[in-house]
Enzyme design. Structure first.
Site, mmCIF file in Angstrom:
data_model
loop_
_atom_site.group_PDB
_atom_site.id
_atom_site.type_symbol
_atom_site.label_atom_id
_atom_site.label_comp_id
_atom_site.label_asym_id
_atom_site.label_seq_id
_atom_site.Cartn_x
_atom_site.Cartn_y
_atom_site.Cartn_z
ATOM 1 N N HIS A 69 -60.025 50.149 24.243
ATOM 2 C CA HIS A 69 -58.978 50.047 25.272
ATOM 3 C C HIS A 69 -58.484 48.602 25.369
ATOM 4 O O HIS A 69 -57.305 48.339 25.256
ATOM 5 C CB HIS A 69 -59.501 50.523 26.620
ATOM 6 N N HIS A 129 -70.248 39.754 31.514
ATOM 7 C CA HIS A 129 -71.144 40.865 31.825
ATOM 8 C C HIS A 129 -70.450 42.229 31.771
ATOM 9 O O HIS A 129 -70.831 43.149 32.510
ATOM 10 C CB HIS A 129 -71.838 40.661 33.169
ATOM 11 N N HIS A 237 -70.015 42.184 39.765
ATOM 12 C CA HIS A 237 -70.427 42.778 38.500
ATOM 13 C C HIS A 237 -69.198 43.279 37.734
ATOM 14 O O HIS A 237 -68.230 43.761 38.342
ATOM 15 C CB HIS A 237 -71.407 43.932 38.732
ATOM 16 N N SER A 289 -71.460 44.227 43.541
ATOM 17 C CA SER A 289 -70.868 45.317 42.769
ATOM 18 C C SER A 289 -69.368 45.395 43.036
ATOM 19 O O SER A 289 -68.923 45.189 44.168
ATOM 20 C CB SER A 289 -71.518 46.647 43.147
ATOM 21 N N GLU A 450 -79.091 37.016 35.800
ATOM 22 C CA GLU A 450 -78.192 37.560 36.802
ATOM 23 C C GLU A 450 -78.732 37.118 38.157
ATOM 24 O O GLU A 450 -79.756 37.623 38.615
ATOM 25 C CB GLU A 450 -78.124 39.078 36.694
ATOM 26 N N TYR A 486 -82.949 39.380 35.722
ATOM 27 C CA TYR A 486 -82.428 38.951 37.027
ATOM 28 C C TYR A 486 -83.185 37.750 37.573
ATOM 29 O O TYR A 486 -84.278 37.399 37.108
ATOM 30 C CB TYR A 486 -82.502 40.115 38.016
ATOM 31 N N ASP A 614 -53.716 47.232 19.788
ATOM 32 C CA ASP A 614 -54.930 47.785 20.393
ATOM 33 C C ASP A 614 -55.624 46.824 21.346
ATOM 34 O O ASP A 614 -56.665 47.160 21.919
ATOM 35 C CB ASP A 614 -55.900 48.291 19.312
ATOM 36 N N ASP A 616 -53.885 45.768 23.969
ATOM 37 C CA ASP A 616 -53.073 45.894 25.173
ATOM 38 C C ASP A 616 -53.613 46.972 26.101
ATOM 39 O O ASP A 616 -54.120 48.004 25.659
ATOM 40 C CB ASP A 616 -51.622 46.216 24.799
ATOM 41 N N THR A 619 -52.362 50.721 25.681
ATOM 42 C CA THR A 619 -52.723 51.544 24.519
ATOM 43 C C THR A 619 -54.194 51.938 24.573
ATOM 44 O O THR A 619 -55.023 51.263 25.185
ATOM 45 C CB THR A 619 -52.468 50.794 23.206
#
Length: 676
Positions: A69, A129, A237, A289, A450, A486, A614, A616, A619
């Site tokens: 993607h 991440h 995250h 999150s 983390e 973490y 590909d 972008d 698309t």
């Protein structure tokens, strides 16, 4: 880009210097007004294998790449103090994490290409991440288990791309300024481990009334010819895309960067020219999150792709407000301090432990709550395990036996319910890198973990106190240079939710880092070198590879590579989706790094001009098997609002492997269609 008080600074300094020279006749007056830094930027493709590669982040064996993607990228800025000649490369990569093996390989390549300009002390590599990229690029067994071992082609793509971004930034160096702005962003993160957060002292909780660190920090780079880029740090995250996604993506931070670069600034990643570079980096995001409803893929909408875009846009908008507002020009040069520590057996002095006595870290152990995963972000947990201290009674009973037999183990790791000892097995690193970087008044604390919000606050305060500066001038750069789970406060650790169970070196891990970063800060303030500590491994054994490569590509009977089996419709309007299906080949034959598997083209004056590829957002490139040796390739294009009317087509670039291992490129082209 709009005019901005910081943008005009390099030209203003040059003008002031010229006036001073005319008035005084002293070249020193002119030199004093020259911009204090050399700055350069670079961006490069680091996308790995887009088909059948286990993805890194959620630790789910079923999550394997099936296309692209958004391409993953490395974004680098080099800053050189013109007075001292000291320099630093600040690199942000669209990866789940950075591993020691990756950084060491990057440093080896930079030594070959750029000599002694860049080395262990002055290259800070941090990850965004994203959980939407191929894994298999570690040399640590724990992180290669769900990817069925090491993926050499993905590893090479990452190393080559990171090094390439630094090389481009180095070649781009020119006089410029660096400036700093700070603000807050309140609708792009939520605390996903609130009951652990609530165990912290009230004074620290009061710093974060909503349970998350809302600080957004912008470092901007300007030259005489205009702005060249920014780094933005914000704690959330990079997990808007869920474990059900199998398309490669930079997730919300990747979209924020893409939006500013491609959609706002018009950067063409494949034209080879320097353009505006926008890096959206992580800070202390361990318990933050983007899934605002505290469910995977939920918040602000119930569409994970739309959430990725919205959370990315919110980070961009907050950064852009800083860009358009007041800024603080930085002076004072560049400095770095680096040291390695053996986190498996580090003595921690009583002044840092809070227990009234000296303590010690321990071998890496994973708790039962680690296996439960982060339910708010869909962390690939096993349903038989739960988060929380004493939530897993069988493991607790075994742990109590271990703790009775080994009191030192209890002192270092209790109340963790011990599930797996990756440190004893040699599956995780023992020696970890610590990095402290100063650019002007900004200090970056490079941590290979983390880091939760309060743990980050304690680190910042420790470093600030040692340096004699405000904590607002210290920023945690998480996911830096290596990875080992973490970093929670001892109080959060005692809750043993997912983050505490994944704090591998025990209850005293954060105090150990406070101690060691205080040492680096004291060295920096005194102007003395830091003790290097134990050596990081320079050589790695050949990692295990369990997944076979591509053996053969063969089209279905009666078909040829590149044939179109589903043509586009004759006419579309903006907002509609174009879908074309091709007879293809396995995309891992050629990763097209720096290139593309697809192009959406518009006819202009008798020639075809590419308007999307590909990399972008509009698309999607999807691969699936078609029988035993054939591949089905789906290319879709969501026609953006404002797309120019005209004649369009979709082109697919593939590469087929024969039985002798020879790879032959080919092309497929759809029929034309009209956008009106």
């Amino acid at each position: 880009m709009p005019e901005h008080p910081c943008r005009a600074l390099p030209a203003l300094l040059t003008l002031v210097g010229a006036l001073l020279l005319a008035r005084t006749g002293e070249p020193a007056a002119l030199l004093a007004a020259i911009p204090p830094f050399l700055v350069g930027r670079g961006v490069a493709d680091i996308t790995g294998e887009p088909a059948e590669a286990g993805m890194m982040g959620y630790a789910s064996p079923r999550q394997r790449t099936s296309g692209i993607h958004l391409r993953q990228r490395s974004r680098a800025f080099v800053v050189v103090d013109r007075d001292s000649g000291h320099r630093v490369a600040l690199v942000t990569v669209d990866l789940a994490m950075v591993f020691t093996a990756v950084r060491q390989a990057v440093l080896r390549r930079l030594a070959l290409s750029l000599g002694n300009h860049y080395g262990d002390a002055n290259v800070l590599i941090t990850a965004t991440h994203t959980h939407a990229g191929p894994g298999g690029f570690a040399h640590d067994t724990l992180y290669n288990i769900t990817t069925l071992g090491h993926l050499p082609r993905t590893f090479a793509a990452i190393v080559d791309g990171i090094a390439e971004s630094v090389e481009r930034a180095h070649r781009d160096l020119a006089p410029g300024t660096v400036s700093l702005a700070r603000g807050e962003l309140h609708d792009a993160s939520v605390n996903r481990s609130r009951r652990a957060f609530e165990r912290n002292p009230a004074e620290e909780r009061a710093v974060f009334p909503s349970g998350v660190d809302p600080t957004t920090t912008l470092l901007r780079f300007d030259r005489d010819d205009g702005p060249i880029g920014v780094i933005n740090w914000f704690a959330t995250h990079n997990t808007s895309m869920t474990v059900d996604n199998t398309l490669i993506s930079g997730d919300n931070k990747g979209y924020a960067a893409y939006h500013w670069e491609r959609e706002v600034s018009g950067v063409d990643y494949r034209d080879g020219r320097p353009g505006f570079v926008a890096a959206f980096a992580q800070t202390n995001a361990g318990d933050a999150s983007p899934n605002l409803n505290l469910r995977p893929g939920s918040g602000p909408t119930e569409d994970e792709v739309e959430n990725t875009r919205i959370i990315g846009l919110r980070q961009y908008a907050a950064a852009r407000r800083l860009w358009d507002g007041p800024c603080e020009p930085l002076t004072g040069g560049v400095a770095t301090r680096r040291s390695n520590v053996d986190m498996s057996r580090l003595p921690v002095r009583a002044e840092f432990t809070g227990s009234g006595r000296a303590e010690r870290t321990g071998d890496a152990l994973l708790g039962a709550s680690f296996a439960a995963g982060s339910t708010e972000d869909g962390g690939g947990g096993l349903p038989i395990f739960r988060e929380g201290v004493d939530a897993n009674p069988v493991v607790r009973a075994v742990s109590e036996v271990l703790y009775r037999l080994a009191p030192t183990l209890r002192r270092r790791h209790a109340p963790k319910d011990v599930l797996l000892p990756p440190g004893v097995l040699g599956w995780t690193p023992r020696v970890l890198p610590l990095h402290l970087v100063r650019v002007g008044s900004l200090h970056l604390v490079g941590v290979p973990h983390e880091v939760t919000a309060v743990a980050g606050l304690r680190l910042r305060r420790t470093v600030a106190r040692e340096l004699g500066v405000s904590p607002r001038d210290v920023l945690v750069a998480g996911y830096a240079n290596a990875y080992a789970g973490y970093l929670t406060t001892p109080e959060e650790y005692d809750q043993q939710d997912y983050e505490g169970g994944h704090t591998m070196y025990g209850r005293w891990q954060l105090p150990a880092y406070q101690q060691e970063f205080a040492r680096l800060a004291a060295d920096l303030r005194a102007g003395r070198p830091s003790a290097p500590g134990p050596r990081l491994p320079e050589r790695f054994r050949d990692p295990v590879r369990l997944r076979p490569g591509v053996v053969l590509d063969a089209p279905p009977p009666g078909r040829r590579f590149g044939d179109v089996v589903r043509e586009p419709a004759a006419r579309y309007a903006p907002g509609h989706r174009v879908l074309v299906v091709f007879v293809g080949a396995h995309p891992n034959n050629d990763l097209h790094r720096g290139g593309t598997y697809l192009e959406v083209q518009r006819r202009e004056d008798g020639t075809w001009r590419t308007v999307a590829d590909d990399g972008d957002w509009s698309t999607r490139f999807r691969w699936s098997r078609w029988g035993l040796a054939a591949s089905r390739i789906e290319v879709s294009w969501d026609i953006p609002p404002g797309t120019r009317p005209g004649e369009y087509r979709v082109t697919y670039h593939g590469d087929a492997r024969d039985l002798f291992g020879r790879i032959t490129p080919f092309r497929g082209v759809s029929r034309t269609f009209t956008v009106s």
